[in-house]
Design a protein around this motif. Structure first.
Motif, short mmCIF file in Angstrom:
data_model
loop_
_atom_site.label_atom_id
_atom_site.label_comp_id
_atom_site.label_asym_id
_atom_site.label_seq_id
_atom_site.Cartn_x
_atom_site.Cartn_y
_atom_site.Cartn_z
N HIS A 153 -10.67 -3.82 -0.72
CA HIS A 153 -10.43 -5.27 -0.63
C HIS A 153 -9.67 -5.60 0.64
O HIS A 153 -9.01 -4.72 1.21
CB HIS A 153 -9.62 -5.74 -1.85
N ASP A 159 -2.99 -1.54 2.57
CA ASP A 159 -3.45 -1.70 1.19
C ASP A 159 -4.81 -2.42 1.19
O ASP A 159 -4.88 -3.58 1.57
CB ASP A 159 -2.40 -2.49 0.40
N GLY A 160 -5.85 -1.72 0.78
CA GLY A 160 -7.18 -2.34 0.73
C GLY A 160 -7.90 -2.30 2.07
O GLY A 160 -8.97 -1.71 2.20
N GLU A 183 -8.65 -8.81 -5.25
CA GLU A 183 -8.24 -7.58 -5.92
C GLU A 183 -6.80 -7.69 -6.38
O GLU A 183 -6.40 -7.15 -7.40
CB GLU A 183 -8.41 -6.37 -4.98
N HIS A 185 -7.84 4.87 -0.13
CA HIS A 185 -6.73 3.93 -0.28
C HIS A 185 -5.42 4.65 0.01
O HIS A 185 -5.33 5.87 -0.16
CB HIS A 185 -6.72 3.39 -1.73
#
Ligand SMILES: [Zn+2]
Length: 413
Positions: A85, A96-97, A130, A192
């Motif tokens: 995401h 993050d994502g 997300e 991730h």
């Protein structure tokens, strides 16, 4: 990969793309804010899709704003999907994502530059919302993608600012016309950052994620009697605060007794009237229980509830429980997990099997296809924090591993 030429990720370009996307919605002093379906999210989407088009990928957008970019294979088969995401929390970091999506695009770029196509097509996807920081539930786009939440219900979801998902999608122009849930996916791999301290603390380069732990959130309301702290003898009290305190201590004892993978947290606690000289007549508190094993998680729930009921009764108080969220543990497909482990070994990367402590889109895709995840270390375990950081070498190694894994999956007979 003895039978096929080695293809290298362009590490510098991956790092540059992470920095560039991190400029979209950048916060003063570092970090990024791209809440789902906000203007910053729109700009992040435009940036990422421009990169997809540069790579010659066929881009499709569905009715909840999920974006899938396809790199044709040698055969017309369901694609191996790399996804994550690009929305963030209000004080998000750069990785993050975003890392999973941009690394996916670097995988495609590397193959394309080497003039290679895999047997199955590759798809690079980013799923809407997300984080769930503005509209709940989290993992909304992937949940809709796999048929776990009706589209109309998702579109009608009202956010913390009163707007709806559908209106915001239209406002930013990202309600697409591709059928939801298309294409059907052969298998799914998500790269991730760990968002926890384990890999960093142990000095291990790769987390081979076996699954996502189950989660149980409950809210307890204990009702006792308020009275004067100076005139009410101890034996004559009905102290709701005491019950909450006992429950908090029990949560720690329960987790310790059930062992390693059991987590228990009393994270919110409100006493009424919350005054220095008044016995609380009301305590509202939450408990967050997590475990990788469904039966143990259920046991923890039962034991915790029984304890609170008994503690309330002993204090002459009443107790009610309300469930806030409940997800069973998810186990990733052993074939995908084994493949990640084998390829990590082949690249001589130190690795460790582990569960994911946080939720990810991969757990939704696991409902419809074999899925797995790769973790790289988060320095200090920090995430959902503007100081979120992963060392450049770890970012590049993770992307290289992703390339090996999806290439193997996509080329398998
Ligand atoms: Zn994430």
């Amino acid at each position: 990969m003895s039978d096929t030429p080695v293809v290298r990720i362009d590490g510098e370009r991956l790092l540059a793309s992470l920095r560039a996307l991190g400029q979209v919605g950048a916060l003063d002093g570092g970090g990024v804010c791209r809440l789902a379906f906000s203007d910053a999210d729109r700009l992040g989407r435009e940036w990422t899709v421009a990169r997809m088009r540069e790579l010659g990928l066929r881009v499709q957008v569905d009715a909840i704003g999920n974006v899938v970019a396809l790199y044709e294979g040698r055969e017309s088969l369901p694609p191996v999907m790399i996804g994550s995401h690009i929305d963030t929390v209000r004080t998000g970091g750069l990785y993050d994502g975003n890392y999973g999506v941009l690394a996916g695009l670097e995988v495609v770029a590397a193959l394309r530059e080497a003039g290679l196509r895999t047997r199955r097509p590759l798809a690079v996807a980013f799923f809407s919302n997300e984080e769930g920081a503005r509209f709940q539930p989290d993992m909304m786009g992937s949940l809709v993608y796999v048929g776990g939440l009706p589209l109309q219900q998702a579109l009608a979801t009202r956010g913390i600012d009163g707007s709806t998902v559908g209106d915001e999608l239209d406002r930013i122009g990202w309600r697409g016309d591709a059928p939801v849930g298309a294409p059907q996916v052969d298998s799914y791999v998500e790269l991730h950052i760990e968002q926890g301290p384990v890999l960093d603390r142990l000095g291990v380069q790769i987390g081979v994620v076996e699954g996502v732990q189950g989660i149980s959130w409950s809210e307890y309301t204990v009702t006792g009697v308020s009275n004067h702290a100076g005139t009410t003898p101890m034996a004559m009290r009905h102290d709701a605060g005491l019950v909450a305190a006992r429950a908090t201590v029990f949560a720690r004892e329960l987790a310790t007794r059930l062992g390693g993978a059991q987590l228990a947290t009393v994270g919110a606690l409100a006493l009424t009237p919350n005054l220095v000289n008044v016995i609380p007549n009301r305590a509202v508190f939450t408990v967050d229980l997590r475990h990788t094993d469904a039966a143990t998680l259920a046991q923890a729930e039962r034991e915790f509830e029984a304890f609170v009921q008994a503690a309330a009764e002993a204090e002459g108080a009443r107790c009610e429980r309300r469930s806030l969220a409940r997800f069973d543990p998810v186990h990733f497909d052993p074939r995908v997990v084994d493949r990640i482990e084998q390829e990590a070994r082949a690249l001589a990367l130190s690795h460790r099997r582990m569960p994911s402590g946080a939720g990810h889109d991969a757990q939704m895709l696991a409902r419809v296809c074999p899925a797995g995840m790769i973790f790289v270390p988060s320095v200090g375990g920090l995430s959902h924090n503007v100081r979120e950081h992963t060392e450049p070498a770890d970012l590049v190694q993770g992307a290289q591993l992703l390339l090996q894994v999806v290439r193997r999956l996509a080329d398998r007979p």
